[in-house]
Structure formats: C-alpha cells, structure tokens
Write a protein that holds these residues in place. Structure first.
Motif: not given
Length: 295
Positions: A211-226
């Motif tokens: 599973s992924f934590t909310t922090a993991n999802v936010l981290g991957f989303a930030y690195l992927g987009v920005f």
C-alpha cells in the motif's frame, strides 16, 4: 544595374526569459532530496525512478498525441535512458545514501563535465572565464553545503558522479542533435521510454509495496508533475536556446534555492564559511551567464 542582396538570417540569441525559464528546472530539482527522504517509501530507488518517469511520460504522450519519427526513435531512446532510465535510479540511490549537501556538491561539477564533452563532441572550446566560473561554483557549493558531520558513502558518491556524467552527456547530445518537435513532446517521448525500461526491472528487483500512504502519493505526484513533466520541458527548451555550458551552470541554482528555503521556512542560519560559499556560488552563476551572453 543594382543588385539587391538579401539580408543575412537573424542569429538566435538567448534572453533573460530563456535563462529564467530554464533555471526553474534545477530550482525544482533542489527539493528532490527532501521529498525522497521524507515522503517516499524508504530504500526503493527503482520504484521512485519508475513512478517519477512513466506516469508523467504517458500523460504527456496522451496530451501531445505525438510519437518520434525516423532517426528520432533511437535518438529519443538514447536521451531517454541518459536523462531518465539510467539517471533517475542513480539519483535516487544517491539521495537515499548521501546527505543533500554532499550530493549537491558532486552535482555541481556538471558544468566541467559538459565543458569537456563540448570539446570532444561539439568542437566547442569554452572560454577561460566560463571554466573559472564552473570551478568557482563547485568550490562555493562545497563551502555552502559540506559540513564536518557529512557522511561520505562510497557507493552513493559513485552513483551521484555517474548520474551527473549521464545528464551532462545528454545535454551535449541534445545540443548536437537539435530537436524535431516541441520540448513538451520530446519530454513525453523520453520519459515514456525511460519509464518502460525501468518498469520490469523495478517489478523484478523491488516489487511494489502492499500500500501507499498519503505522503507517498503526494511525494510521487509532486515529483512527477512539477519536478519532472514541467521541469524537463523547460530544461529541454533551455538546452535548445542556450549554450551547453551555460545550461549546466544553471544547476548551481539547486543548492542555492535549497539554502534560501532553509533560511526562510526552517529558520536555519548560515556560518561565515557557508555565507562565503553562497556568495561565491551565486557570483559564479551570474558571472558565467553574463560571459555566455557577451560571447
């Protein structure tokens, strides 16, 4: 009879806007180390590299609806591996094993690598002033970021040196080959190729967390987009418009921005040596860009 001569074609010169837009990329990459260590799953460099590259690449492909053609299939594959398929795993491996200051110092030697490769591949000999700026920048970053408590992991250092060399090679090759399409389209091509190469290796070596934590999802989303889709589109645009050594010198903004963020957000302070290093690195960045525009 009077002969009318057509005016010569205009010569492209880079503007302050080109520099500022290109600088946004390494400025955003300055947050990679803190995001990796605080938000991403621990000790999974391949997973971090894959989820940073592949989703962003697929989204850009869907948005631009464009694929390479002709020789740009293999050129995109080469650049995709240099910029993402090989660079990202090495970068995350180093981020997990090195303090951010050590990694930033090693990364700051990239202008010297690009200068050497520019001579070998492009036949461009950087001026002495540009080389002095690159050396001063590395020294300034070392004063700014290295501390007596910094741990020097040999594998992490080797990985960061390799990653820096790969990215420097990609800068020079991209300058040599030019670009057949917009930076956004080329970013999508390269990210997808690099991500597709990484995906099966990641599944075989590291697997996927239960599973992924909310922090993991936010981290991957930030690195992927920005930190990836937007940053690399601006970076490739800068490579097209700026001299190669000038582009690589912009990497000095990485530790400088990280330092300013620490001062403003975290309330950190600088020692006298660190303040001197910040001043030297900033001066080297400004002087190098001014010399590049002048020549």
């Amino acid at each position: 009879m009077t002969t009318l001569l057509a005016p010569p074609p205009p010569t492209r010169t880079h503007s302050t806007t080109d520099l500022l837009l290109a600088a946004l990329a390494p400025m955003s990459w300055g947050t990679t180390y803190v995001v990796t260590t605080t938000l991403l799953p621990p000790d999974r460099p391949l997973l971090a590299a894959t989820l940073r590259a592949l989703p962003a690449g697929l989204v850009l492909l869907a948005a631009t609806r464009s694929l390479p053609s002709g020789s740009w299939w293999w050129k995109s594959a080469v650049l995709g591996m240099l910029n993402f398929g090989a660079f990202f795993p090495l970068l995350f491996f180093a981020a997990y094993r090195l303090p951010g200051g050590v990694a930033a110092t090693i990364g700051s030697v990239q202008p010297l690598i690009v200068a050497l490769l520019s001579v070998l591949i492009l036949g461009l000999v950087p001026g002495r002033a540009m080389l002095y700026a690159a050396l001063a920048g590395t020294g300034g970053v070392a004063l700014l970021t290295l501390t007596s408590e910094a741990r020097l992991d040999p594998l992490g250092i080797a990985a960061m040196l390799a990653a820096t060399s790969l990215m420097g090679t990609a800068i020079v090759l991209a300058k040599k080959w030019g670009r057949p399409a917009s930076p956004l389209k080329m970013t999508g091509w390269q990210l997808t190729i690099g991500g597709l190469v990484l995906a099966p290796i990641t599944l075989a070596v590291e697997g996927v967390p239960a599973s992924f934590t909310t922090a993991n999802v936010l981290g991957f989303a930030y690195l992927g987009v920005f930190g990836t889709a937007i940053a690399y589109a601006l970076w490739f645009r800068g490579i097209d418009r700026l001299p190669p050594t000038s582009v690589s010198l912009l990497g000095l903004t990485n530790p400088l921005v990280a330092t300013v963020a620490g001062l403003v957000i975290l309330g950190q302070t600088l020692t006298g040596w660190q303040l001197a290093g910040f001043t030297i690195a900033l001066g080297a960045l400004v002087a190098g860009q001014a010399y590049s525009r002048k020549t």
